[in-house]
Scaffold this active site. Structure first.
Site, PDB file in Angstrom:
ATOM      1  N   TRP A 102       0.798  -1.084  -0.196  1.00 20.27           N
ATOM      2  CA  TRP A 102      -0.132  -0.268  -0.150  1.00 20.27           C
ATOM      3  C   TRP A 102       0.810   1.360  -0.213  1.00 20.27           C
ATOM      4  CZ3 TRP A 102      -4.357  -0.417  -1.947  1.00 20.27           C
ATOM      5  CH2 TRP A 102      -5.039  -1.895  -2.404  1.00 20.27           C
ATOM      6  N   ASP A 172      -1.620   6.968   6.047  1.00 17.27           N
ATOM      7  CA  ASP A 172      -2.494   6.295   5.605  1.00 17.27           C
ATOM      8  C   ASP A 172      -2.739   5.495   7.095  1.00 17.27           C
ATOM      9  OD1 ASP A 172      -4.356   3.718   4.394  1.00 17.27           O
ATOM     10  OD2 ASP A 172      -3.204   3.692   2.818  1.00 17.27           O
ATOM     11  N   LYS A 196     -13.225  -1.317   7.146  1.00 20.29           N
ATOM     12  CA  LYS A 196     -12.048  -2.196   8.032  1.00 20.29           C
ATOM     13  C   LYS A 196     -12.458  -2.117   9.221  1.00 20.29           C
ATOM     14  CE  LYS A 196      -8.794  -2.163   4.334  1.00 20.29           C
ATOM     15  NZ  LYS A 196      -8.885  -3.435   3.788  1.00 20.29           N
TER      16      LYS A 196
HETATM   17  N1  PMP Z   1      -4.300   1.328   1.969  1.00 24.47           N
HETATM   18  C1  PMP Z   1      -4.596   0.878   2.981  1.00 24.47           C
HETATM   19  C2  PMP Z   1      -3.751   0.357   4.470  1.00 24.47           C
HETATM   20  C3  PMP Z   1      -5.606  -0.356   2.540  1.00 24.47           C
HETATM   21  O1  PMP Z   1      -5.461  -1.126   2.912  1.00 24.47           O
HETATM   22  C4  PMP Z   1      -6.330  -0.099   1.218  1.00 24.47           C
HETATM   23  C5  PMP Z   1      -7.142  -1.194   0.715  1.00 24.47           C
HETATM   24  N2  PMP Z   1      -7.069  -2.615   1.364  1.00 24.47           N
HETATM   25  C6  PMP Z   1      -6.111   0.705   0.504  1.00 24.47           C
HETATM   26  C7  PMP Z   1      -4.927   1.696   0.925  1.00 24.47           C
HETATM   27  C8  PMP Z   1      -7.224   1.079  -0.928  1.00 24.47           C
HETATM   28  O2  PMP Z   1      -8.364   1.008  -0.049  1.00 24.47           O
HETATM   29  P1  PMP Z   1      -9.333   1.563  -1.203  1.00 24.47           P
HETATM   30  O3  PMP Z   1     -10.223   0.229  -1.336  1.00 24.47           O
HETATM   31  O4  PMP Z   1     -11.028   2.322  -0.119  1.00 24.47           O
HETATM   32  O5  PMP Z   1      -8.969   2.628  -2.048  1.00 24.47           O
END
Ligand code: PMP
Length: 361
Positions: A102, A172, A196
């Protein structure tokens, strides 16, 4: 209905009392004869929800007027772009600390917008840890430093924040927000998809310090400016009303649990229940993360081979433990044990793991 233990990474388990309350209020929200899904976002009912959710989040994060709380759309992925669009002027560069899939995504997106550097990366050890302070090559003039507080795919989490001096720190926190008390004052901006720890998919939380907001670019399409959403209290256009309503209920549930200190204690115990089985398994189960960097939210591990991993997932599913397959990019097993997962779910999984090893070890 027999008990299902939901270990999905996101969308993920929600507290049962929250779902029951939403169900109860679905047809007739507070005697108005219609559901919240059908009401105007300009109605006093929704105004109250919007304000309450922001206030609750501020209380839980222990912040005041110096921070703004926003409810946006586009997921955390939209923040990967919105952050540099707003806070990375052409003559500057941002530092990204790469700790997993991520963080990499956030970094790649920043590079599409402007200049950014990898101030550290643990890719060489397959993202088993976060870098130590000594391994950070920070630019003192960076527009901001970006970290990913918990890597949902690798199962690696920051347990002590990096010292970034006077540079604004951005995180994030999609997969561990409100899982433990937070020194929010260390952060200029925090963002998190709700799906989450906070509620359903469809809303993304952004917490932004006023001083950081004042540095953001005015030369953007109106929907992409943080300022637009701050000025309009997340009501510039039609917000995802149901998702924000659910977030408000989840925040109330967290407060009822005793707040973040109580939540953290529960989360520590839950994670320890699983990591203890891994550590006692004589390498039948091999945890991905280095022990001191293990995530309390996403417990990632491998079995001796992929055939056994497939059997593990299939048998667990048959016993009502669902969502245990690792992310498609890395394989293995991942047990996501967000706030709403009870100790009982971790106990059931730990018992299954011990039994599975006895039969297949
Ligand atoms: N950052 C992290 C740490 C994530 O776990 C996720 C999704 N699993 C995202 C970003 C992306 O999120 P989204 O699907 O809401 O765009």
């Amino acid at each position: 209905m027999s008990a299902i233990y939901n270990f999905n990474a996101g969308p993920a388990i929600l507290p049962a009392p929250v779902l029951e309350r939403a169900q109860h209020e679905m047809r007739d929200y507070q005697g108005r004869g219609m559901s919240i899904l059908e009401m105007s976002h300009r109605s006093p009912e929704y105004e109250t929800i919007n304000a309450e959710a922001a206030e609750r989040l501020k209380r839980l994060l222990d912040i005041g007027e110096e921070y703004h709380v926003l409810f946006l759309q586009g997921g955390a992925s939209m923040q990967f772009a919105m952050l540099p669009l707003n806070a990375l002027p052409p003559d500057t560069s941002a530092d990204y600390i790469l700790t997993g899939a991520w963080a990499e995504k956030a970094y790649e997106e920043a590079l599409r917008v402007g200049r950014a550097r990898a101030a550290a990366s643990t890719a060489d050890n397959s993202y088993r840890s976060v870098p130590s302070q000594a391994d950070l090559a920070l630019d003192p003039n960076a527009a901001y430093v970006h970290i990913t507080s918990n890597e949902t795919i690798q199962g690696v989490q920051w347990h002590a924040w990096p010292d970034v001096g006077d540079v604004p720190l951005v995180a994030d926190m999609s997969s561990d927000i409100l899982s433990r008390p937070l020194e929010t004052q260390r952060f200029a901006l925090i963002y998190a998809g709700a799906q989450k720890n906070l509620g359903p998919a469809g809303v993304t939380i952004v917490v932004i310090h006023d001083a950081f907001l004042r540095r953001t670019s005015p030369n953007l399409p109106v929907m992409l400016r943080y300022v637009t959403h701050v000025k309009n209290r997340s009501l510039y256009n039609t917000p995802p009303v149901f998702a924000v309503y659910m977030v408000n209920l989840v925040l109330a549930w967290i407060e009822e649990q005793g707040g973040l200190a109580a939540i953290e204690e529960r989360n520590r115990r839950k994670a320890a229940t699983l990591y203890q089985v891994i550590d006692a398994s004589d390498s039948f189960y091999r945890g991905h993360a280095a022990p001191e960097h293990r995530s309390l939210m996403n417990v990632t591990f491998r079995l001796p081979d992929e055939t056994l991993e497939k059997r593990f997932v299939a048998e667990a599913t048959a016993q009502g433990m669902v969502g245990l397959a690792g992310h498609r990019s890395v394989g293995g097993i991942r047990a996501s044990i967000y706030n709403a997962m009870a100790q009982e779910g971790c106990d059931a999984l730990a018992a299954f793991m011990t039994d599975f090893m006895r039969r297949n070890g």
